[in-house]
Design an enzyme around this catalytic site. Structure first.
Site, PDB file in Angstrom:
ATOM      1  N   ASP A  62       0.854  -1.173   0.000  1.00 15.42           N
ATOM      2  CA  ASP A  62       0.000   0.000   0.000  1.00 15.42           C
ATOM      3  C   ASP A  62       0.898   1.235   0.000  1.00 15.42           C
ATOM      4  OD1 ASP A  62      -2.502   1.381   0.169  1.00 15.42           O
ATOM      5  OD2 ASP A  62      -2.085   1.732   2.289  1.00 15.42           O
ATOM      6  N   ASP A  73      -0.343   5.103   0.766  1.00 13.99           N
ATOM      7  CA  ASP A  73      -0.683   6.053   1.821  1.00 13.99           C
ATOM      8  C   ASP A  73      -0.614   5.373   3.184  1.00 13.99           C
ATOM      9  OD1 ASP A  73      -1.405   8.445   0.291  1.00 13.99           O
ATOM     10  OD2 ASP A  73      -3.049   7.237  -0.485  1.00 13.99           O
TER      11      ASP A  73
END
Length: 344
Positions: free
Chosen positions: A26, A28
Site C-alpha cells: 500500500d 498512503d
C-alpha cells in the site's frame, strides 16, 4: 499460512523479503503520508529490491495515474516503473469494461487516474449526466478540491437508473496534517441522495486482488499495509500472507480488537520489518511470550508482564492473548494499561 483462523502472529526464521517473492505495498500510510516518505521506507525498499524482492505498489487511491505515482516515488528516492503501480482505478475500469459494450460512455466523478484507466479499457470518460447513451457512473477519490456539484451529477444519473461503480470505499485517507475524509465518505453522500448501492472494485474486494495478480504475476506475495479493513482483509480474502505496519491508520488498540478477517500474519513498526525475520510468539503459562514480554487475558483486562525489550514484541504477545480470548469475534478486554507500558 493465511489468516483464516489466526489467533497468534506468525513467526518467520527467514527475513520476509527472502521468504516472499513480491511485496504488494500500500502507499498512503505505508510508503508515504501527505506526499512525504515515511521514516525508513526508502532505504528498506531499496534493500529489499537489491536482494531480489519484486516491489509492486497497490493503492486504493484512484486520483493519480500509475505514471504520476511512479514519478512521485522516484522523487522520493524509490525508482519505480508505471507498470509496478496498480490502482483501484484500473480495477474498477476492468470491472466496468466486463459489463458494458466497448466504447461506452462513463460519467467520471473523480480525478485523472479514473479517466486514464477507463481509456485503457476502451471506454469513454464524460463529465455530464445528460450525455446520451451513458452506460455507467464511476466514483473515485478526487482530492480535497472536488466540487460538491460532482456528487449532484452522479446522483442525477444514478436516479435515472444508470449503474454506479466505486473505485473503493475507504472512509479516510492519511495526510501530512492528519486523517482526512476518503472516497468512502464521498460515496456515502451519493448513497444518501440516491438510495443506491455501487459495485466496488478496490481493496479488500476480489476485483482489486484479480487486477493485482494479473499485473504482477506474483507467485508468493506478501501484502504490506496499514489498514485492517482494506489491506489486511484483502489479503485474507485473497488467501495470502500480510504484514501490518504501524505507520498509518491502524493503532495498537484497533489491532488487538481485530476480528479474524482483520488479523495480519505479521506485525511490525515500519517497513524495516521486511528485512528481518519475525519472532516466535509461544504459549507461556496462562498467556503468550514474545521476546522479553508475556501477555495474558485477565479478569480486569489484558495483562502484560516481563522485563521489557522491543515494544513490538510486547504488542505481538498482546495480540496472541487478545485474539485467542476472542476466538472468532473481537476482543472486548481493556488494554489501556498494557499498551501504556509499551508506549504504543
Amino acid at each position: 499460512m493465511t489468516g483464516q483462523s489466526r489467533t497468534i502472529p506468525a513467526a518467520s526464521e527467514r527475513s520476509l523479503h527472502q521468504a516472499y517473492d513480491t511485496a504488494l505495498l500500500d502507499l498512503d500510510g505505508v510508503v508515504y503520508a501527505g506526499g512525504q516518505a515515511i521514516a525508513h521506507a526508502v532505504e528498506s525498499l531499496a534493500a529489499a529490491r537489491a536482494d531480489g524482492m519484486h516491489l509492486a505498489y497497490v493503492t486504493n487511491n484512484a486520483l493519480r495515474t500509475p505514471e504520476s505515482v511512479a514519478e512521485h516515488l522516484g522523487e522520493l528516492g524509490i525508482p519505480t516503473e508505471a507498470s509496478e503501480v496498480i490502482t483501484s482505478a484500473q480495477a474498477v475500469a476492468r470491472l466496468i469494461a466486463d459489463q458494458v459494450e466497448p466504447g461506452s460512455k462513463v460519467l467520471v466523478i473523480g480525478g485523472e487516474g479514473l479517466r486514464v484507466a477507463l481509456r485503457e479499457r476502451g471506454l469513454v470518460p464524460v463529465e455530464s449526466a445528460d450525455e446520451e447513451g451513458l452506460a455507467a457512473v464511476v466514483q473515485g477519490y478526487g482530492g480535497p478540491d472536488l466540487a460538491w456539484g460532482r456528487f449532484a451529477e452522479a446522483a442525477y444519473a444514478i436516479n435515472r437508473g444508470v449503474p454506479w461503480y466505486a473505485s473503493n470505499t475507504d472512509l479516510t485517507i492519511p495526510g501530512a496534517r492528519g486523517i482526512a475524509p476518503g472516497n468512502g465518505a464521498a460515496v456515502e453522500v451519493v448513497r444518501i441522495a440516491t438510495g443506491a448501492e455501487p459495485q466496488v472494485a478496490g481493496k479488500p474486494l476480489p476485483p482489486m486482488h484479480r487486477e493485482t495478480v494479473l499485473r504482477t504475476g506474483a507467485k508468493r506475495p506478501l501484502v504490506v499495509g496499514d489498514r485492517l479493513d482494506t489491506d489486511i482483509e484483502g489479503a485474507f480474502h485473497g488467501e495470502v500472507d500480510s504484514l501490518l505496519v504501524l505507520t498509518g491508520v491502524t493503532d495498537a488498540e484497533q489491532l488487538l480488537r481485530a476480528e479474524p478477517r482483520h488479523r495480519p500474519t505479521y506485525v511490525d513498526r515500519d517497513l524495516r520489518g521486511l528485512l528481518t525475520g519475525q519472532p516466535e510468539v509461544e504459549p507461556a503459562g496462562d498467556g503468550f511470550r514474545c521476546g522479553g514480554w508475556t501477555a495474558a487475558a485477565g479478569e480486569d483486562g489484558l495483562e502484560l508482564r516481563g522485563e521489557g525489550g522491543d515494544p513490538v514484541d510486547g504488542l505481538r504477545a498482546l495480540c496472541a492473548a487478545a485474539w485467542s480470548q476472542a476466538g472468532e469475534g473481537s476482543c472486548s478486554l481493556d488494554a489501556d494499561k498494557a499498551l501504556a507500558r509499551l508506549g504504543l
